[in-house]
Design a protein around this motif. Structure first.
Motif, mmCIF file in Angstrom:
data_model
loop_
_atom_site.group_PDB
_atom_site.id
_atom_site.type_symbol
_atom_site.label_atom_id
_atom_site.label_comp_id
_atom_site.label_asym_id
_atom_site.label_seq_id
_atom_site.Cartn_x
_atom_site.Cartn_y
_atom_site.Cartn_z
ATOM 1 N N GLN A 315 0.825 -1.211 0.000
ATOM 2 C CA GLN A 315 0.000 0.000 0.000
ATOM 3 C C GLN A 315 0.859 1.260 0.000
ATOM 4 N N MET A 316 1.824 1.347 0.911
ATOM 5 C CA MET A 316 2.660 2.546 1.022
ATOM 6 C C MET A 316 3.536 2.733 -0.210
ATOM 7 N N CYS A 317 4.110 1.625 -0.708
ATOM 8 C CA CYS A 317 4.953 1.735 -1.900
ATOM 9 C C CYS A 317 4.167 2.254 -3.098
ATOM 10 N N HIS A 318 3.042 1.636 -3.376
ATOM 11 C CA HIS A 318 2.296 1.983 -4.582
ATOM 12 C C HIS A 318 1.621 3.347 -4.465
ATOM 13 N N LEU A 319 1.226 3.730 -3.274
ATOM 14 C CA LEU A 319 0.656 5.053 -3.072
ATOM 15 C C LEU A 319 1.654 6.142 -3.444
ATOM 16 N N GLY A 359 0.108 -8.067 -4.587
ATOM 17 C CA GLY A 359 0.460 -6.872 -5.346
ATOM 18 C C GLY A 359 1.930 -6.544 -5.447
ATOM 19 N N VAL A 360 2.826 -7.493 -5.091
ATOM 20 C CA VAL A 360 4.251 -7.171 -5.156
ATOM 21 C C VAL A 360 4.704 -6.990 -6.602
ATOM 22 N N ASP A 361 5.805 -6.265 -6.755
ATOM 23 C CA ASP A 361 6.380 -5.995 -8.071
ATOM 24 C C ASP A 361 7.609 -6.841 -8.354
ATOM 25 N N GLY A 362 8.065 -7.567 -7.356
ATOM 26 C CA GLY A 362 9.224 -8.428 -7.485
ATOM 27 C C GLY A 362 9.376 -9.227 -6.208
ATOM 28 N N THR A 363 10.316 -10.156 -6.220
ATOM 29 C CA THR A 363 10.494 -11.001 -5.041
ATOM 30 C C THR A 363 11.904 -11.552 -5.011
ATOM 31 N N TRP A 364 12.251 -12.224 -3.910
ATOM 32 C CA TRP A 364 13.598 -12.753 -3.697
ATOM 33 C C TRP A 364 13.625 -14.276 -3.778
ATOM 34 N N VAL A 365 14.733 -14.794 -4.298
ATOM 35 C CA VAL A 365 15.034 -16.227 -4.209
ATOM 36 C C VAL A 365 16.480 -16.377 -3.762
ATOM 37 N N ALA A 366 16.781 -17.564 -3.187
ATOM 38 C CA ALA A 366 18.121 -17.802 -2.666
ATOM 39 C C ALA A 366 18.935 -18.745 -3.538
ATOM 40 N N HIS A 367 18.308 -19.336 -4.556
ATOM 41 C CA HIS A 367 19.000 -20.352 -5.343
ATOM 42 C C HIS A 367 18.698 -20.157 -6.829
ATOM 43 N N PRO A 368 19.704 -20.304 -7.700
ATOM 44 C CA PRO A 368 19.481 -20.062 -9.138
ATOM 45 C C PRO A 368 18.456 -20.992 -9.772
ATOM 46 N N ASP A 369 18.266 -22.203 -9.228
ATOM 47 C CA ASP A 369 17.269 -23.103 -9.810
ATOM 48 C C ASP A 369 15.842 -22.582 -9.641
ATOM 49 N N LYS A 392 -1.915 -1.170 -8.490
ATOM 50 C CA LYS A 392 -2.699 -1.876 -7.470
ATOM 51 C C LYS A 392 -2.364 -1.318 -6.090
ATOM 52 N N ILE A 393 -3.295 -0.592 -5.516
ATOM 53 C CA ILE A 393 -3.095 -0.019 -4.179
ATOM 54 C C ILE A 393 -4.122 -0.632 -3.238
ATOM 55 N N PRO A 394 -3.698 -1.499 -2.318
ATOM 56 C CA PRO A 394 -4.662 -2.094 -1.381
ATOM 57 C C PRO A 394 -5.442 -1.020 -0.634
ATOM 58 N N THR A 395 -6.727 -1.259 -0.461
ATOM 59 C CA THR A 395 -7.588 -0.265 0.201
ATOM 60 C C THR A 395 -7.792 -0.565 1.682
ATOM 61 N N ALA A 396 -7.395 -1.740 2.111
ATOM 62 C CA ALA A 396 -7.586 -2.110 3.521
ATOM 63 C C ALA A 396 -6.804 -1.164 4.426
ATOM 64 N N ARG A 397 -7.423 -0.770 5.514
ATOM 65 C CA ARG A 397 -6.739 0.079 6.485
ATOM 66 C C ARG A 397 -5.979 -0.805 7.462
ATOM 67 N N VAL A 398 -4.664 -0.619 7.518
ATOM 68 C CA VAL A 398 -3.819 -1.405 8.414
ATOM 69 C C VAL A 398 -3.439 -0.527 9.602
ATOM 70 N N SER A 399 -3.862 -0.922 10.780
ATOM 71 C CA SER A 399 -3.595 -0.135 11.979
ATOM 72 C C SER A 399 -2.341 -0.623 12.692
ATOM 73 N N PHE A 400 -1.860 0.186 13.635
ATOM 74 C CA PHE A 400 -0.748 -0.258 14.475
ATOM 75 C C PHE A 400 -1.136 -1.554 15.192
ATOM 76 N N SER A 401 -2.380 -1.647 15.632
ATOM 77 C CA SER A 401 -2.839 -2.835 16.344
ATOM 78 C C SER A 401 -2.758 -4.078 15.468
ATOM 79 N N ASP A 402 -3.081 -3.943 14.178
ATOM 80 C CA ASP A 402 -2.993 -5.083 13.262
ATOM 81 C C ASP A 402 -1.565 -5.607 13.184
ATOM 82 N N ILE A 403 -0.616 -4.696 13.172
ATOM 83 C CA ILE A 403 0.788 -5.078 13.061
ATOM 84 C C ILE A 403 1.324 -5.624 14.383
ATOM 85 N N LEU A 404 0.792 -5.127 15.499
ATOM 86 C CA LEU A 404 1.359 -5.441 16.814
ATOM 87 C C LEU A 404 0.597 -6.523 17.581
#
Length: 546
Positions: A315-319, A359-369, A392-404
């Motif tokens: 959300q923050m990135c795409h906004l 909604g990610v734009d890329g991702t990580w892998v640890a192995h070439p295979d 794609k911007i998620p509309t859900a409101r994420v609160s501090f409580s959701d994270i904590l």
């Protein structure tokens, strides 16, 4: 005595060929200037981390910094993403040794993050050789002769975009001492990388590309912005040539994502979901008040607080116009076991498909295979010339409580999980001391982040006296000692058979794990505790002689 001589700057690392080649008088004067301008601020920010920790231990809850109220949700954007960082579908990560750098750049991945931090032991040779390897990769001249005589070089086209990850603010580079103080490892890595590569990169139509780890606040992001601006000016490249991606791998960083983007808006092009360090950060920062987390394999990205973290990151990135980069697929295919590999690939496909839906734009892998497997997923999901999902911007409101709210529905703490943590931590620490910063254990690529989770969980379970649900035993000091002894004995048998990397350092690893788990106070980082144990490295006696 190190050949280059600069007043009040002492290089106490060994004068190897590569170290002497890159640490010239001019380079040391630059390093000293960076240190003198910014190290006090860094140290002050580290003190602030501990002051916040005292409040968290007392049960205080964090709140949004009031000074950023006007920028939250406002329509500002970060800098434009340059062409070489537009398509970041699959990023492979790994240490900075010469062979690994060439292999990763030739892997078919979109980007390669050469890791001076969690995937590399910070020995003097590893760090200085790594800088030379990155310089040679940037110029396209890097090569490596294998034991069979075959020479490895970069291919003529399709080479991954190269980024480096510096070490974190908490680490010192104790082999470079300025005015009697060890230099910040972060500043050493960043400054040397820019000193050796920035002008070449600008001439190529690009610029420095960095991942910056373990930030815990917007104030720490502001310091990075000032350091990079200073380096660009000193070296003489156009302002804003550099691009950074921030790893959101601490709870403090997750709570201030938008503020971090704002402070680095001149340089930042993305945020990354550093999931393993993030789980470690949860235990470290909320150890006094949170419930014990279950076996680490059960703390997946689908549990509510981890999903909230991912949603907010996208959300923050795409906004604000930045890339959102997903987390690591740490699974390592086993080329000798097709059935195990089939199961591993299914896990990776499921995980990366979920990230794409998020909604990610890329991702990580640890192995070439894993590169072609994940690349196909992105091609299928995006296609049509689309290189990211910033629309794609998620509309859900994420609160501090959701994270904590650190709850894992149905989570269990088991003896099997404790054994996995003990064995993985022992194997990783032994490899780390031997000079190898990433190692495959049970078809998973373990680096400093996963070892940190392992020892942090053991410390937390011991303090809370949890019951191991599969055996009914209380996890107390006696149980830990018993399991530790059994797992260590099993590993020693492998070491004796010559099948365990770093096996000669098992005794040191066992002593360090005991120290980390049995200590009354939580030790901030495994790597700072282990740094002085590296063979032939800096020690207090050496420093005292300066």
């Amino acid at each position: 005595m190190f050949p280059a001589d600069v007043p009040s700057v002492h290089v106490i690392g060994r004068p190897t060929k590569n170290a002497v080649e890159i640490l010239t008088k001019d380079a040391l004067e630059f390093l000293a200037s960076v240190h003198r301008h910014f190290n006090k601020r860094r140290k002050d920010l580290l003190v602030q981390r501990q002051e916040k920790q005292v409040l968290l231990d007392q049960g205080a809850l964090p709140s949004p910094p009031p000074e950023y109220a006007q920028i939250r949700g406002a329509p500002w954007k970060v800098r434009e993403t340059p062409a070489d960082l537009q398509k970041r579908w699959v990023e492979i990560t790994g240490p900075v040794d010469r062979k690994q750098v060439i292999s990763a750049l030739n892997s078919g991945a979109s980007c390669f993050m050469a890791d001076f931090e969690d995937a590399s032991t910070p020995s003097w040779e590893n760090m200085t050789n790594g800088q030379v390897n990155i310089r040679d990769a940037t110029s396209g001249t890097i090569s490596f002769r294998r034991p069979d005589g075959k020479e490895m070089r970069l291919r003529s086209e399709g080479v991954a975009t190269l980024l480096i990850r510096t070490r974190g603010w908490h680490l010192d580079e104790k082999h470079v001492v300025v005015d009697g103080e060890p230099m910040s490892a972060s500043m050493f890595d960043c400054a040397m990388y820019m000193w050796l590569n920035a002008k070449t990169q600008v001439a190529q139509g690009k610029g420095p590309r960095m991942y910056l780890p373990k930030l815990e606040s917007a104030a720490e992001a502001r310091l990075w912005a000032d350091v990079i601006s200073f380096c660009e000016s000193y070296i003489g490249i156009p302002r804003g040539s550099s691009c950074v991606t921030i790893l959101i791998e601490t709870v403090g960083g997750a709570l201030e994502m938008e503020e971090i983007l704002f402070e680095l808006r001149e340089f930042i092009v993305g945020l990354n979901a550093g999931r393993w360090d993030y789980i470690f950060s949860i235990i470290k920062r909320y150890r006094a008040t949170m419930p014990a987390l279950p076996d680490r394999a059960q703390v997946t990205m689908t549990v509510p607080f981890m999903q909230a973290y991912t949603t907010k990151l996208v959300q923050m990135c795409h906004l604000h116009g930045a890339h959102a980069i997903g987390g690591m697929a740490a699974n390592v295919p086993n080329r000798k076991d097709p059935k195990a590999t089939e199961e591993i690939l299914k896990k990776v496909v499921d995980d990366k498909s979920r990230e794409l839906q998020d909604g990610v734009d890329g991702t990580w892998v640890a192995h070439p295979d894993l590169v072609p497997v994940v690349m196909r997923l992105f091609e299928q999901h995006l296609g049509g010339g689309q290189v990211h999902q910033k629309h794609k911007i998620p509309t859900a409101r994420v609160s501090f409580s959701d994270i904590l709210t650190f709850q894992v529905p149905g989570g269990r703490i088991t003896e099997k999980g404790a054994r996995v943590n003990i064995s993985a931590a022992l194997q990783y620490i032994a490899c780390w001391i031997s000079g190898q910063g990433a190692v495959a254990v049970n078809n998973l690529m373990e680096d400093a982040a996963t070892a940190e989770i392992s020892r942090a969980q053991l410390w937390q379970w011991l303090r809370k006296g949890v019951v191991l649900e599969d055996t009914g035993r209380v996890f107390d000091k006696r149980t830990f000692a018993h399991l530790h002894h059994e797992e260590l004995s099993a590993l020693r048998q492998k070491a004796a058979a010559g099948t365990l990397p770093g096996g000669r350092y098992l005794s040191q690893a066992a002593a360090l794990l005991d120290h980390l788990v049995l200590s009354d106070s939580f030790r901030e980082f495994l790597t700072t505790e282990a740094y002085v144990q590296l063979p032939g490295q800096w020690n207090e006696g050496t420093q005292a002689k300066l």
